[in-house]
Write a protein that holds these residues in place. Structure first.
Motif, PDB file in Angstrom:
ATOM      1  N   ASP A 164      80.250 -34.265  16.417  1.00  0.00           N
ATOM      2  CA  ASP A 164      81.227 -33.212  16.710  1.00  0.00           C
ATOM      3  C   ASP A 164      80.536 -31.854  16.782  1.00  0.00           C
ATOM      4  O   ASP A 164      80.786 -31.051  17.697  1.00  0.00           O
ATOM      5  CB  ASP A 164      82.294 -33.206  15.616  1.00  0.00           C
ATOM      6  CG  ASP A 164      83.580 -32.536  16.072  1.00  0.00           C
ATOM      7  OD1 ASP A 164      83.698 -32.195  17.263  1.00  0.00           O
ATOM      8  OD2 ASP A 164      84.481 -32.370  15.233  1.00  0.00           O
ATOM      9  N   SER A 165      79.653 -31.587  15.834  1.00  0.00           N
ATOM     10  CA  SER A 165      78.933 -30.323  15.821  1.00  0.00           C
ATOM     11  C   SER A 165      78.019 -30.190  17.037  1.00  0.00           C
ATOM     12  O   SER A 165      77.857 -29.093  17.597  1.00  0.00           O
ATOM     13  CB  SER A 165      78.107 -30.196  14.537  1.00  0.00           C
ATOM     14  OG  SER A 165      78.942 -30.171  13.402  1.00  0.00           O
ATOM     15  N   PHE A 166      77.439 -31.304  17.450  1.00  0.00           N
ATOM     16  CA  PHE A 166      76.583 -31.297  18.638  1.00  0.00           C
ATOM     17  C   PHE A 166      77.386 -30.913  19.877  1.00  0.00           C
ATOM     18  O   PHE A 166      76.988 -30.032  20.651  1.00  0.00           O
ATOM     19  CB  PHE A 166      75.958 -32.679  18.816  1.00  0.00           C
ATOM     20  CG  PHE A 166      75.178 -32.858  20.087  1.00  0.00           C
ATOM     21  CD1 PHE A 166      73.881 -32.364  20.193  1.00  0.00           C
ATOM     22  CD2 PHE A 166      75.721 -33.518  21.170  1.00  0.00           C
ATOM     23  CE1 PHE A 166      73.151 -32.521  21.368  1.00  0.00           C
ATOM     24  CE2 PHE A 166      75.006 -33.686  22.348  1.00  0.00           C
ATOM     25  CZ  PHE A 166      73.718 -33.184  22.445  1.00  0.00           C
ATOM     26  N   ALA A 167      78.528 -31.551  20.073  1.00  0.00           N
ATOM     27  CA  ALA A 167      79.370 -31.242  21.232  1.00  0.00           C
ATOM     28  C   ALA A 167      79.876 -29.809  21.170  1.00  0.00           C
ATOM     29  O   ALA A 167      79.915 -29.102  22.184  1.00  0.00           O
ATOM     30  CB  ALA A 167      80.546 -32.221  21.296  1.00  0.00           C
ATOM     31  N   LEU A 168      80.245 -29.371  19.983  1.00  0.00           N
ATOM     32  CA  LEU A 168      80.731 -28.002  19.809  1.00  0.00           C
ATOM     33  C   LEU A 168      79.647 -26.987  20.164  1.00  0.00           C
ATOM     34  O   LEU A 168      79.879 -26.034  20.918  1.00  0.00           O
ATOM     35  CB  LEU A 168      81.184 -27.811  18.362  1.00  0.00           C
ATOM     36  CG  LEU A 168      81.615 -26.406  17.942  1.00  0.00           C
ATOM     37  CD1 LEU A 168      82.797 -25.945  18.758  1.00  0.00           C
ATOM     38  CD2 LEU A 168      81.947 -26.389  16.455  1.00  0.00           C
ATOM     39  N   MET A 198      81.224 -37.439  23.768  1.00  0.00           N
ATOM     40  CA  MET A 198      80.500 -36.171  23.685  1.00  0.00           C
ATOM     41  C   MET A 198      80.662 -35.349  24.960  1.00  0.00           C
ATOM     42  O   MET A 198      80.832 -34.128  24.908  1.00  0.00           O
ATOM     43  CB  MET A 198      79.013 -36.430  23.424  1.00  0.00           C
ATOM     44  CG  MET A 198      78.687 -36.980  22.050  1.00  0.00           C
ATOM     45  SD  MET A 198      79.223 -35.899  20.691  1.00  0.00           S
ATOM     46  CE  MET A 198      80.829 -36.615  20.285  1.00  0.00           C
ATOM     47  N   ARG A 199      80.617 -36.000  26.095  1.00  0.00           N
ATOM     48  CA  ARG A 199      80.756 -35.265  27.354  1.00  0.00           C
ATOM     49  C   ARG A 199      82.153 -34.672  27.485  1.00  0.00           C
ATOM     50  O   ARG A 199      82.320 -33.540  27.945  1.00  0.00           O
ATOM     51  CB  ARG A 199      80.431 -36.182  28.531  1.00  0.00           C
ATOM     52  CG  ARG A 199      78.935 -36.475  28.645  1.00  0.00           C
ATOM     53  CD  ARG A 199      78.629 -37.512  29.706  1.00  0.00           C
ATOM     54  NE  ARG A 199      77.181 -37.723  29.832  1.00  0.00           N
ATOM     55  CZ  ARG A 199      76.628 -38.777  30.394  1.00  0.00           C
ATOM     56  NH1 ARG A 199      77.409 -39.741  30.910  1.00  0.00           N
ATOM     57  NH2 ARG A 199      75.316 -38.905  30.466  1.00  0.00           N
ATOM     58  N   VAL A 232      80.461 -45.298  24.087  1.00  0.00           N
ATOM     59  CA  VAL A 232      81.599 -44.544  23.545  1.00  0.00           C
ATOM     60  C   VAL A 232      81.144 -43.165  23.087  1.00  0.00           C
ATOM     61  O   VAL A 232      81.806 -42.150  23.358  1.00  0.00           O
ATOM     62  CB  VAL A 232      82.265 -45.315  22.393  1.00  0.00           C
ATOM     63  CG1 VAL A 232      83.332 -44.459  21.720  1.00  0.00           C
ATOM     64  CG2 VAL A 232      82.878 -46.613  22.908  1.00  0.00           C
ATOM     65  N   VAL A 233      80.015 -43.102  22.409  1.00  0.00           N
ATOM     66  CA  VAL A 233      79.496 -41.818  21.944  1.00  0.00           C
ATOM     67  C   VAL A 233      79.208 -40.896  23.128  1.00  0.00           C
ATOM     68  O   VAL A 233      79.618 -39.727  23.140  1.00  0.00           O
ATOM     69  CB  VAL A 233      78.213 -42.017  21.098  1.00  0.00           C
ATOM     70  CG1 VAL A 233      77.506 -40.672  20.869  1.00  0.00           C
ATOM     71  CG2 VAL A 233      78.557 -42.651  19.762  1.00  0.00           C
ATOM     72  N   PHE A 261      71.686 -30.363  27.139  1.00  0.00           N
ATOM     73  CA  PHE A 261      72.720 -31.236  26.554  1.00  0.00           C
ATOM     74  C   PHE A 261      72.376 -32.704  26.753  1.00  0.00           C
ATOM     75  O   PHE A 261      72.448 -33.502  25.804  1.00  0.00           O
ATOM     76  CB  PHE A 261      74.079 -30.924  27.191  1.00  0.00           C
ATOM     77  CG  PHE A 261      75.150 -31.915  26.826  1.00  0.00           C
ATOM     78  CD1 PHE A 261      75.729 -31.901  25.571  1.00  0.00           C
ATOM     79  CD2 PHE A 261      75.566 -32.872  27.739  1.00  0.00           C
ATOM     80  CE1 PHE A 261      76.711 -32.826  25.225  1.00  0.00           C
ATOM     81  CE2 PHE A 261      76.541 -33.799  27.412  1.00  0.00           C
ATOM     82  CZ  PHE A 261      77.123 -33.772  26.146  1.00  0.00           C
ATOM     83  N   GLU A 262      72.004 -33.081  27.962  1.00  0.00           N
ATOM     84  CA  GLU A 262      71.699 -34.491  28.228  1.00  0.00           C
ATOM     85  C   GLU A 262      70.451 -34.942  27.455  1.00  0.00           C
ATOM     86  O   GLU A 262      70.395 -36.069  26.962  1.00  0.00           O
ATOM     87  CB  GLU A 262      71.518 -34.713  29.724  1.00  0.00           C
ATOM     88  CG  GLU A 262      72.795 -34.573  30.534  1.00  0.00           C
ATOM     89  CD  GLU A 262      73.886 -35.579  30.156  1.00  0.00           C
ATOM     90  OE1 GLU A 262      73.537 -36.682  29.672  1.00  0.00           O
ATOM     91  OE2 GLU A 262      75.075 -35.261  30.334  1.00  0.00           O
ATOM     92  N   LEU A 263      69.470 -34.062  27.333  1.00  0.00           N
ATOM     93  CA  LEU A 263      68.286 -34.388  26.537  1.00  0.00           C
ATOM     94  C   LEU A 263      68.671 -34.555  25.070  1.00  0.00           C
ATOM     95  O   LEU A 263      68.252 -35.513  24.405  1.00  0.00           O
ATOM     96  CB  LEU A 263      67.230 -33.297  26.683  1.00  0.00           C
ATOM     97  CG  LEU A 263      65.977 -33.446  25.797  1.00  0.00           C
ATOM     98  CD1 LEU A 263      65.251 -34.748  26.103  1.00  0.00           C
ATOM     99  CD2 LEU A 263      65.053 -32.253  25.969  1.00  0.00           C
ATOM    100  N   GLY A 264      69.462 -33.624  24.562  1.00  0.00           N
ATOM    101  CA  GLY A 264      69.896 -33.717  23.174  1.00  0.00           C
ATOM    102  C   GLY A 264      70.713 -34.965  22.913  1.00  0.00           C
ATOM    103  O   GLY A 264      70.575 -35.610  21.864  1.00  0.00           O
ATOM    104  N   LEU A 265      71.570 -35.325  23.870  1.00  0.00           N
ATOM    105  CA  LEU A 265      72.375 -36.531  23.727  1.00  0.00           C
ATOM    106  C   LEU A 265      71.487 -37.770  23.696  1.00  0.00           C
ATOM    107  O   LEU A 265      71.703 -38.694  22.899  1.00  0.00           O
ATOM    108  CB  LEU A 265      73.382 -36.607  24.881  1.00  0.00           C
ATOM    109  CG  LEU A 265      74.465 -37.677  24.811  1.00  0.00           C
ATOM    110  CD1 LEU A 265      75.227 -37.618  23.503  1.00  0.00           C
ATOM    111  CD2 LEU A 265      75.413 -37.532  25.998  1.00  0.00           C
TER     112      LEU A 265
END
Length: 208
Positions: free
Chosen positions: A139-143, A83-84, A78-79, A183-187
């Motif tokens: 949320d901040s990560f996706a933003l 996020m994507r 779900v996360v 992004f994928e690494l951070g996720l």
């Protein structure tokens, strides 16, 4: 003159025009939007509650495009899917971001997306007193990574000698590939850290 079969204004038409206006970089406001739609500001006020109401219409319209399909399953799935979707929203409409973050979220579609995320975390075993903080971090990560896509291809350009940065930049990906990889690494790092935190919380609960 016969009355038109389709109303001149609707919530969706107002939202779409507002998104287009903001995406274009032109100044956003009730008067500017009215001009874009070819109506008077008073006509807009018959459909929305001023500037804040228009912003929430934009949020709902974008939420329907990017977040309406609520993910289900394990909390980490779900996360990742949420996020994507959020990153795509922010990346494709960066000029809308300052408007959205400056107003309390009330739109049902977007609230449902956050509710699904929070529920997945609660059901996954995360302490309820931490869930909203985790949601804020995500949320901040996706933003941040949504806006990262608006960065120039050359993010770092050392003008002098460096120990490591210059060499790393010379060999690094650029543009969209760089941002997608980061992004994928951070996720992955986020998910790993959340799994570790969950395991610690479960161990602490068992010791009680």
């Amino acid at each position: 003159m016969a009355r038109p079969k389709v109303p001149l204004l609707s919530a969706d038409r107002i939202a779409d025009a507002a998104i287009e206006l903001v995406d274009s970089g032109d100044g956003f406001g009730v008067n500017a939007l009215a001009r874009r739609l070819g109506v008077t500001p008073s006509s807009l006020y018959n459909h929305v509650d001023g500037r804040d109401g228009i912003i929430e219409l934009m949020r709902g319209r974008l939420g329907a495009r990017y977040l309406a399909e609520l993910p289900s399953g394990a909390w980490d799935d779900v996360v990742i899917r949420t996020m994507r979707g959020m990153r795509r929203l922010y990346a494709e409409h960066p000029n809308v971001v300052p408007l959205l973050v400056g107003k309390t979220i009330t739109d049902d579609t977007v609230i449902a997306s956050y509710d699904a995320l929070a529920t997945a975390l609660v059901d996954g075993g995360f302490p309820e007193e931490e869930v909203l903080a985790v949601v804020a971090v995500l949320d901040s990560f996706a933003l941040g990574f949504g806006l990262d896509l608006a960065s120039p291809d050359e993010i770092w350009q050392p003008q002098g000698e460096t120990q490591s940065l210059g060499r790393l930049v010379a060999d690094a990906e650029r543009g969209r590939p760089r941002s997608d990889h980061a992004f994928e690494l951070g996720l992955e790092l986020l998910i790993d850290s959340l799994r570790l935190r969950l395991a610690r919380a479960e161990e602490a609960s068992e010791r009680r």
